[in-house]
Design a protein around this motif. Structure first.
Motif, PDB file in Angstrom:
ATOM      1  N   SER A 441      56.050   5.974  70.329  1.00 48.47           N
ATOM      2  CA  SER A 441      56.306   4.947  69.318  1.00 48.47           C
ATOM      3  C   SER A 441      56.357   3.541  69.889  1.00 48.47           C
ATOM      4  O   SER A 441      56.461   2.574  69.141  1.00 48.47           O
ATOM      5  N   ARG A 442      56.251   3.393  71.205  1.00 52.65           N
ATOM      6  CA  ARG A 442      56.323   2.058  71.811  1.00 52.65           C
ATOM      7  C   ARG A 442      55.025   1.275  71.677  1.00 52.65           C
ATOM      8  O   ARG A 442      54.983   0.082  71.988  1.00 52.65           O
ATOM      9  N   PHE A 443      53.971   1.938  71.199  1.00 60.61           N
ATOM     10  CA  PHE A 443      52.658   1.311  71.209  1.00 60.61           C
ATOM     11  C   PHE A 443      52.009   1.348  69.833  1.00 60.61           C
ATOM     12  O   PHE A 443      52.384   2.134  68.967  1.00 60.61           O
ATOM     13  N   THR A 444      51.029   0.479  69.650  1.00 61.73           N
ATOM     14  CA  THR A 444      50.247   0.411  68.422  1.00 61.73           C
ATOM     15  C   THR A 444      48.795   0.750  68.728  1.00 61.73           C
ATOM     16  O   THR A 444      48.317   0.506  69.842  1.00 61.73           O
ATOM     17  N   SER A 445      48.083   1.290  67.745  1.00 64.35           N
ATOM     18  CA  SER A 445      46.647   1.541  67.918  1.00 64.35           C
ATOM     19  C   SER A 445      45.814   0.540  67.130  1.00 64.35           C
ATOM     20  O   SER A 445      44.587   0.629  67.135  1.00 64.35           O
ATOM     21  N   VAL A 446      46.461  -0.409  66.451  1.00 71.92           N
ATOM     22  CA  VAL A 446      45.761  -1.455  65.702  1.00 71.92           C
ATOM     23  C   VAL A 446      46.324  -2.806  66.120  1.00 71.92           C
ATOM     24  O   VAL A 446      47.538  -2.965  66.259  1.00 71.92           O
ATOM     25  N   ALA A 450      47.201  -3.159  71.201  1.00 71.22           N
ATOM     26  CA  ALA A 450      46.713  -1.824  71.552  1.00 71.22           C
ATOM     27  C   ALA A 450      46.169  -1.784  72.972  1.00 71.22           C
ATOM     28  O   ALA A 450      46.117  -0.713  73.593  1.00 71.22           O
ATOM     29  N   ILE A 451      45.772  -2.930  73.503  1.00 74.06           N
ATOM     30  CA  ILE A 451      45.227  -2.986  74.867  1.00 74.06           C
ATOM     31  C   ILE A 451      46.233  -2.486  75.893  1.00 74.06           C
ATOM     32  O   ILE A 451      45.864  -1.816  76.865  1.00 74.06           O
ATOM     33  N   VAL A 452      47.528  -2.793  75.687  1.00 74.88           N
ATOM     34  CA  VAL A 452      48.528  -2.492  76.719  1.00 74.88           C
ATOM     35  C   VAL A 452      48.722  -0.995  76.922  1.00 74.88           C
ATOM     36  O   VAL A 452      49.303  -0.579  77.928  1.00 74.88           O
ATOM     37  N   ARG A 453      48.234  -0.165  76.010  1.00 76.92           N
ATOM     38  CA  ARG A 453      48.339   1.286  76.205  1.00 76.92           C
ATOM     39  C   ARG A 453      47.649   1.732  77.487  1.00 76.92           C
ATOM     40  O   ARG A 453      48.056   2.731  78.095  1.00 76.92           O
ATOM     41  N   PHE A 454      46.605   1.020  77.868  1.00 78.63           N
ATOM     42  CA  PHE A 454      45.773   1.457  78.981  1.00 78.63           C
ATOM     43  C   PHE A 454      45.953   0.569  80.220  1.00 78.63           C
ATOM     44  O   PHE A 454      45.066   0.461  81.050  1.00 78.63           O
TER      45      PHE A 454
END
Length: 493
Positions: A441-446, A450-454
């Motif tokens: 839940s700490r991240f967004t896909s939109v 969303a860039i920080v996921r990777f």
């Protein structure tokens, strides 16, 4: 025409991705942004063949697909903008204080790509969440090569999008290993990708069972890796008394429109509505009944989704706590989905876990509560959601602080009125929520966050200025935002 990619070929492509990752590390963020603009231009230049293919494979209407194509292009360009200004890299600099006891070292930190990313194409948005969608764009923005597993529901559409990306890579002189496009319809094909030692992260949009299976696989590896899975949500609407009383008929029209949008195949369709018993709720139900009964069945994305909708709908209606309130009077045929509204009460919902499961399609469940105390119990029973909507006046909100407080813990996006089916692509958007809506839940896909996921952080201690990455050099040659001695600035040191 579309044969499953062999494991030997997957190995070859992932080796290429690993090599491309080392290449990407040597290119500046401005170079990566330029590549992303070029990819956006290639997607924008795709002609009618793309729209026609997607219409044939998904049954989505032309206007919807034209809009989604524009959204996809915007995602690539806006994420490139965000990359270019450097904010997503979270550059931090704490300069040395040699006279301090003990001496304080010079420390500089930034976010860097994690390595090759596997992206599973999504079915419900063949452009914006699939091959050239936000997961692919944000991974490449992060400096991570992508291996994209095409969704079997729109293989031609996926291939056209993949060709556009590969064409841009070739024309701009970048290695092909930055993006690979593979086919595989079996669970084994997906499992092989997730377990491959060269893969460093996974992105998935789809069912709970699919996302959870990938998550579990990733955690059994010798080196566990993150799986960013969006897995569904019932997106409940809590209709509070004063708001519901203002115009229940108009509110019913808003709810029905959002529920049936895209034949209910959006991840944010409001599948549950919670309200207090009374005349206004009765008026709402009466208006909603008329709208749903007058609606028409429509083709769903593919027969698999249509069959799952029919099966899950029947499972829900088989629960003794549930009754049918309204359904489309026209009979659905194979491959179609017909809207249906069911009803239960708070006691029924609280006693039966199945009533909180998502029915992916134009299905709504109206939950009648005796009072606000019932509403609070329903709120506490909820699992994690992408969105929760409070249909309320300001007075309603002020009178129910406990309800608002509980709901904040249950979702990624809390709406004050309106409906949740619009997901804006912007920095403030949160498209993610507590488990089981997503795996993290700490991240967004939109949105460009969303860039920080990777990305992952790396710190450099006491390095000579000339040997530091450009993002951390004293002169700030890239002109990015950095936090220097606790002050956000673009200035040089």
């Amino acid at each position: 025409m579309y044969k499953e990619t062999t494991q030997d070929k997957v190995d070859e492509l992932l080796n290429g991705a690993a090599e491309a990752f080392q290449y990407l590390k040597k290119r500046s963020i401005k170079d990566r942004a330029a590549l992303m603009y070029a990819i956006a231009d290639k997607i924008a230049s795709l002609g009618p063949e793309l729209i026609t293919a997607a219409m044939e494979e998904t049954s989505l209407p032309e206007a919807r697909l034209v809009g989604e194509k524009a959204r996809t292009v915007f995602q690539w360009r806006s994420y490139a903008d965000r990359l270019k200004d450097g904010a997503c890299l979270s550059a931090r600099i704490d300069t040395a204080i040699p006279d301090k006891t003990p001496p304080k070292p010079d420390l500089r930190k930034l976010m860097v790509g994690v390595g090759p990313v596997v992206v599973f194409g999504a079915s419900n948005f063949p452009f914006a969440f699939s091959t050239a969608g936000g997961d692919t764009a944000s991974a490449i923005a992060a400096g991570c090569p992508v291996v994209l597993k095409a969704h079997p529901g729109h293989l031609k559409t996926s291939s056209l999008m993949a060709d556009a990306i590969l064409s841009a890579l070739k024309e701009e002189g970048w290695p092909e290993g930055i993006f690979s496009h593979i086919y595989g319809n079996s669970n084994e094909a997906g499992a092989y990708l997730v377990k491959h030692p060269l893969v460093k992260s996974v992105a998935f949009t789809g069912s709970f069972h699919g996302g959870k299976a990938l998550f579990d696989l990733a955690n059994t590896r010798e080196e566990p890796i993150p799986v960013f899975a969006e897995m569904g949500s019932i997106n409940p609407v809590f209709a509070l008394p004063e708001k519901l009383a203002t115009n229940p008929q108009d509110f019913a029209a808003q709810y029905a429109a959002s529920l049936t949008l895209g034949v209910g195949q959006f991840c944010t369709n409001p599948g549950v509505l919670v309200a207090i018993k009374g005349e206004t709720l009765d008026a709402f139900k009466k208006a909603l009944t008329g709208i749903i009964q007058g609606s028409l069945p429509a083709n769903m994305l593919h027969k698999g989704i249509a069959n799952a909708y029919s099966s899950n709908k029947e499972k829900m209606l088989s629960q003794k706590e549930v009754t049918v309130l309204a359904s489309a009077e026209n009979k659905e045929i194979e491959g179609q989905g017909a809207a249906l509204i069911a009803a239960t009460d708070a006691a029924g919902l609280l006693s039966n876990e199945h009533l909180l499961e998502e029915v992916f399609g134009p299905f709504g469940l109206i939950v009648s509560c005796n009072d606000v105390a019932d509403m609070l119990l329903v709120a506490k029973k909820l699992k994690g959601q992408l969105t929760i909507t409070l249909a309320a006046t300001e007075a309603d909100i002020r009178q129910q602080p406990e309800l608002v407080n509980i709901l904040q813990d249950k979702c990624g996006r809390l709406l004050f009125n309106g409906m949740p089916t619009g997901v804006e692509v912007c920095l403030s958007m949160q498209h993610g929520g507590p488990f089981p809506a997503t795996t993290d839940s700490r991240f967004t896909s939109v949105g460009s966050d969303a860039i920080v996921r990777f990305l992952r952080p790396i710190a450099f201690q006491n390095w000579p200025d000339g040997l530091l990455p450009d993002e951390l050099k004293n002169s700030n040659p890239l002109g990015i935002y950095r936090t220097v001695d606790n002050v956000l600035t673009k200035e040089s040191i």
